[in-house]
Design an enzyme around this catalytic site. Structure first.
Site, PDB file in Angstrom:
ATOM      1  N   ASP A  18       0.862  -1.178   0.000  1.00  0.00           N
ATOM      2  CA  ASP A  18       0.000   0.000   0.000  1.00  0.00           C
ATOM      3  C   ASP A  18       0.904   1.235   0.000  1.00  0.00           C
ATOM      4  O   ASP A  18       1.427   1.639   1.033  1.00  0.00           O
ATOM      5  CB  ASP A  18      -0.902   0.000   1.231  1.00  0.00           C
ATOM      6  N   LYS A  61      -6.574   3.595  -3.778  1.00  0.00           N
ATOM      7  CA  LYS A  61      -7.039   3.580  -2.389  1.00  0.00           C
ATOM      8  C   LYS A  61      -7.295   5.008  -1.935  1.00  0.00           C
ATOM      9  O   LYS A  61      -6.541   5.922  -2.282  1.00  0.00           O
ATOM     10  CB  LYS A  61      -5.974   2.903  -1.527  1.00  0.00           C
ATOM     11  N   LYS A 107      -9.882   0.462  -3.013  1.00  0.00           N
ATOM     12  CA  LYS A 107      -9.847   0.216  -1.576  1.00  0.00           C
ATOM     13  C   LYS A 107     -10.278   1.477  -0.843  1.00  0.00           C
ATOM     14  O   LYS A 107      -9.735   2.558  -1.079  1.00  0.00           O
ATOM     15  CB  LYS A 107      -8.447  -0.204  -1.121  1.00  0.00           C
TER      16      LYS A 107
END
Length: 238
Positions: A104, A168, A196
């Site tokens: 991430d 994300k 996400k």
């Protein structure tokens, strides 16, 4: 609060279905080894999709998760995204070597706001290249609370151009995810990347709203409370 969170049309999923979307997350600077161990044990118990930790804890988490289907995500360039690209690339390679299979990474927000599209795309692509060479997945944290509408659209487009696997919403340090942003991001990436939602999601209703808006992963630290709200059993080591 987003209207969609109180909309009666928001779907209610059972706890097992919701758990399959969750990245069980622990990113506080004061996190301890015992807390990371418990995080991993909870993830395996409830069958969460993944855990997400800072790089220091990758090796510890990998040991606990060995033999389980739970993915191990680690942060890259977290939480500001302002690390040099060579540093992010090295951090990604080291994270994978230690056992992470999902990364991430925080986008270079300052470069985006400076209009340097090439730098932003190359920054993401450098991490993607390292990750994909080892079969790992990259989720690009856009930090939507800090972005204008145009910047949100552009950051999704640049992530796609760099071949990222997910976009994300946020780190949670500067504001919360919204269902509107998730829907916007899904509209840009379509079926070419995952979405996400992360940041400030603390209830089953909020999690379900994000999924209904287009998220296929939810990053939360309140994971256990959320599934318990839906009737999941209390965590037990057996």
């Amino acid at each position: 609060m987003s209207q969609v969170l109180t909309d009666p049309q928001v779907h209610t999923r059972n706890w097992q279905a919701l758990a399959s979307f969750i990245d069980h997350t622990l990113l506080k600077s004061e996190t301890t080894a015992d807390q990371v161990i418990r995080l991993c044990e909870e993830a395996a118990y409830y069958n969460f999709a993944a855990i997400c930790v800072n790089p220091w804890w990758i090796n510890q988490a990998a040991l606990v998760l060995r033999g389980t289907p739970v993915k191990l995500a680690a942060t890259i360039g977290f939480p500001l995204g302002a690390n040099h690209t060579t540093v992010k690339r090295f951090e990604a390679a080291e994270a994978i070597r230690l056992g992470a299979n999902e990364l991430d990474m925080v986008m270079n927000i300052g470069a985006l706001k400076s209009g340097d599209r090439t730098a932003v795309q190359n920054d993401i692509a450098a991490v993607v290249e390292v990750a994909h060479a080892s079969g790992a997945t990259v989720k690009v944290i856009l930090e939507t609370p800090l972005l204008t509408l145009e910047e949100k659209l552009l950051s999704c487009q640049l992530s796609l151009a760099a071949k990222a696997d997910f976009v994300k919403t946020a780190t949670g340090f500067f504001g919360s995810a919204t269902a509107e942003d998730v829907s916007l991001m899904r509209g840009v990436v379509g079926d070419h990347a995952g979405v996400k939602a992360s940041g400030g999601i603390r209830t089953a209703a909020a999690a379900n709203a994000m999924i209904d808006a287009g998220a296929n992963r939810i990053g939360v630290s309140a994971s256990v409370a959320i599934v318990r709200e839906l009737g999941a059993p209390e965590f037990s080591k057996g």
